[in-house]
Write a protein that holds these residues in place. Structure first.
Motif, PDB file in Angstrom:
ATOM      1  N   GLU A 153      46.418 -42.270 -69.804  1.00 31.71           N
ATOM      2  CA  GLU A 153      47.118 -43.338 -70.514  1.00 31.71           C
ATOM      3  C   GLU A 153      46.251 -44.529 -70.926  1.00 31.71           C
ATOM      4  OE1 GLU A 153      51.695 -42.862 -69.829  1.00 31.71           O
ATOM      5  OE2 GLU A 153      50.871 -44.299 -68.406  1.00 31.71           O
ATOM      6  N   ARG A 154      44.956 -44.527 -70.549  1.00 38.08           N
ATOM      7  CA  ARG A 154      44.131 -45.654 -71.019  1.00 38.08           C
ATOM      8  C   ARG A 154      42.684 -45.279 -71.280  1.00 38.08           C
ATOM      9  NH1 ARG A 154      44.726 -44.589 -65.371  1.00 38.08           N
ATOM     10  NH2 ARG A 154      43.579 -46.077 -64.086  1.00 38.08           N
ATOM     11  N   ARG A 217      46.408 -49.622 -65.919  1.00 35.44           N
ATOM     12  CA  ARG A 217      47.151 -49.658 -67.174  1.00 35.44           C
ATOM     13  C   ARG A 217      47.763 -51.034 -67.397  1.00 35.44           C
ATOM     14  NH1 ARG A 217      51.136 -44.861 -65.868  1.00 35.44           N
ATOM     15  NH2 ARG A 217      50.630 -45.660 -63.783  1.00 35.44           N
ATOM     16  N   LYS A 220      50.824 -52.590 -65.253  1.00 37.06           N
ATOM     17  CA  LYS A 220      51.043 -51.899 -63.985  1.00 37.06           C
ATOM     18  C   LYS A 220      51.151 -52.880 -62.822  1.00 37.06           C
ATOM     19  CE  LYS A 220      51.104 -48.542 -60.926  1.00 37.06           C
ATOM     20  NZ  LYS A 220      52.284 -47.692 -60.722  1.00 37.06           N
ATOM     21  N   GLU A 417      46.452 -48.690 -76.524  1.00 34.79           N
ATOM     22  CA  GLU A 417      47.152 -48.352 -75.286  1.00 34.79           C
ATOM     23  C   GLU A 417      48.650 -48.577 -75.444  1.00 34.79           C
ATOM     24  OE1 GLU A 417      47.210 -49.599 -70.535  1.00 34.79           O
ATOM     25  OE2 GLU A 417      45.559 -50.265 -71.834  1.00 34.79           O
TER      26      GLU A 417
END
Length: 441
Positions: A153-154, A217, A220, A417
Motif C-alpha cells: 500500500e505504499r 501508511r 495509520k 498513496e
C-alpha cells in the motif's frame, strides 16, 4: 543439496520412537529414483501454489485500491525469483560451499544435468537434478512473498522488484548455503529442516528493515500515538489464501524429507504431514482464545495468522515431535502472533498483513524449539544460527533498501498513496465498479 543426507540416518534413529521397523523397502534403484523425483515435483508444485495463497491473503488484507498492485507484485516476484535462482542463486547456495570457507558457493548459472534420453540418465544420484532445482526454487519465492505483504500500500512497484532481484539472487542463497549447502552453520550443528529461519525469518528480517525505512501508511498512526485500524478489502479472500497456504505447506515440509524410496521415508513423510497439520490447528485455536481473552472479541485475521504461525513454528522440525507436541509448538506460535502485532504498533512499525509476527517471530520460536524434540541439536547452535542469519539479512537488506531509497525512492508520493497503487502504478483498478474514491483515507 538441502538436508539430503539427513534423510535415512535421522529416520533410522527416530523409527523406534515412531514404532516403525527400520528395514527399507525392497525396491530397485530406478524405482527409488522415480519415487524421490516424484516427491520433489509434487512438493514443488504444492509450494508453488502457496504463491496463490500469499496473493489471495494479501489481496484480502489490503484496501480495494491496492489489490491489483498486490496481485502484480506476487506474480512478478515469483517469476523474478525463478530467473534469479537460475542465473546465480542455486549455485551460490549449493555449489562448492564447503570448499569456499563455508560462507557461499560459486557465482554461476545452474545447468540441467540430464536429458530425456533414458540411456543418458544416471539413476545412482537418487533423483532428477531438474526436480531438485525446481523444489529449491519455489522456496526462494516464498521468502520474497513475505516482504510483499508487509510493505503493501505504499511501496513503489519497481524498487520493490529490484529488491526482490537482490534478495532472491544473493541474500537468500548466501545465508541458505550456511546450513542447506553444508556451510559453516551446518558444521556447528545448526538444524532447520524446512526453513523456519532460512526461509521465513529471512523474509521476515528483510520485511522488517524495509518497513522501518519505508515508514507507516498515511493515517495509520495518529499524532497522539493511537492506532487507526485500516480494514482490508475481503476477509473471505484472506481466509481462502490461508487455506491455500495451509495446503501448500504439506509440500513445503513433507517433501523436505527429500526421499520416498523406502518404507521409512514414507512413514516419515506421513508423520511430517500429520505434525504440520496439527501445528496449524494449534495456532488457530490459541489465537482465537487469546483474542477473546484480551479483547473480548475473536479476531478473524488473528486466527488466520495463528494458523500460519503454527505452520512456520513446526517447519524447523516437523518430524521428531509427537502430534501432541506439534499442537503445543503451533499453539505457542499462535500466541506469539497475538502478542507481537500490538507490539509492532507501539513501535509504529506498519505491517499490513502481519507477516513479521508470523514469519519472523514464529520462525525464531520454531528454530529455538528444535532441541526440545531433537536431542542431537543444541540450543547454542540454534541461537547462533538465528543471530547470524538475522544480522546478515538485516544488514544486507538495509543496505539495499537505503541505496534504493536515496536513488530511485521507495515510497509512493502522498497523492499516489491516497489514489492507491492500482491507479498510480498500473492505471487500472481491481474492482472498477466500486470507484477508487470510496476507499480514500
Amino acid at each position: 543439496m538441502k538436508k539430503l543426507l539427513r534423510g535415512t540416518g535421522l529416520f533410522l534413529v527416530t523409527s523406534a520412537f515412531m514404532g516403525v521397523s527400520a528395514a527399507h523397502a525392497e525396491v530397485s534403484e530406478e524405482t527409488a529414483y522415480i519415487l524421490n523425483t516424484l516427491l520433489f515435483l509434487i512438493g514443488g508444485f504444492l509450494v508453488m501454489w502457496m504463491a496463490a495463497g500469499f496473493c489471495m491473503l494479501e489481496s484480502g488484507l489490503v484496501r480495494t485500491k491496492n489489490v491489483a498492485t498486490i496481485c502484480l507484485k506476487n506474480i512478478g516476484l515469483y517469476a523474478i525469483a525463478g530467473i534469479m535462482y537460475y542465473l546465480m542463486g542455486y549455485n551460490l547456495m549449493y555449489m562448492d560451499v564447503a570448499e569456499a570457507t563455508g560462507f557461499m558457493g560459486t557465482f554461476a548459472m545452474w545447468g540441467p544435468g540430464e536429458t530425456a534420453a533414458a540411456e543418458a540418465i544416471d539413476v545412482s544420484g537418487g533423483y532428477s537434478s531438474a526436480s531438485d532445482w525446481f523444489f529449491q526454487m519455489v522456496f526462494v519465492a516464498t521468502a520474497a512473498s513475505i516482504v510483499s505483504g508487509t510493505l503493501a500500500e505504499r511501496i513503489k512497484l519497481f524498487p520493490f522488484f529490484i529488491f526482490v532481484v537482490v534478495l532472491t539472487g544473493v541474500i537468500y542463497p548466501i545465508q541458505g548455503s550456511w546450513e542447506w549447502g553444508a556451510g559453516w552453520l551446518d558444521g556447528k550443528g545448526f538444524s532447520d529442516f524446512a526453513g523456519s529461519t532460512l526461509v521465513h525469518s529471512t523474509g521476515g528480517w528483510a520485511a522488517l528493515t524495509g518497513a522501518i525505512l519505508l515508514g507507516a501508511r498515511k493515517g495509520k498512526y495518529a499524532a497522539d500515538g493511537s492506532v487507526r485500524p485500516i480494514p482490508g478489502s475481503s476477509l473471505p479472500l484472506a481466509t481462502l489464501g490461508t487455506f491455500i497456504l495451509w495446503l501448500g505447506w504439506f509440500g513445503f515440509n513433507g517433501a523436505s524429507q527429500l526421499a520416498l524410496g523406502s518404507a521409512i521415508d514414507a512413514v516419515a513423510v506421513s508423520q511430517i504431514f500429520a505434525n504440520t497439520n496439527m501445528a496449524a490447528a494449534g495456532g488457530v485455536v490459541a489465537a482465537i482464545l487469546m483474542t477473546k481473552l484480551l479483547y473480548k472479541k475473536v479476531d478473524l485475521t488473528m486466527a488466520l495468522n495463528g494458523a500460519l504461525a503454527g505452520l512456520v513454528s513446526i517447519t524447523a522440525e516437523p518430524l521428531t515431535p509427537t502430534i501432541g507436541s506439534a499442537i503445543i509448538i503451533g499453539a505457542i506460535g499462535g500466541i506469539l502472533v497475538v502478542l507481537a502485532v500490538p507490539l509492532l504498533d507501539k513501535l509504529k512499525i506498519d505491517d499490513v498483513v502481519g507477516a513479521i509476527p508470523v514469519h519472523l517471530v514464529a520462525g525464531i520460536w520454531g528454530t529455538l524449539a528444535v532441541p526440545i524434540t531433537n536431542s542431537d541439536v543444541t540450543f547454542g547452535a540454534q541461537i547462533t544460527g538465528v543471530v547470524a542469519i538475522g544480522a546478515f539479512v538485516s544488514i544486507a537488506s538495509a543496505v539495499v533498501w537505503l541505496v534504493l531509497k536515496y536513488t530511485l525512492g521507495i515510497r509512493m508520493s502522498e497523492e499516489d498513496e491516497d489514489r492507491g497503487g492500482d491507479l498510480a502504478e498500473l492505471g487500472l483498478e481491481a474492482y472498477p465498479e466500486f470507484g477508487h474514491g470510496s476507499q480514500k483515507l
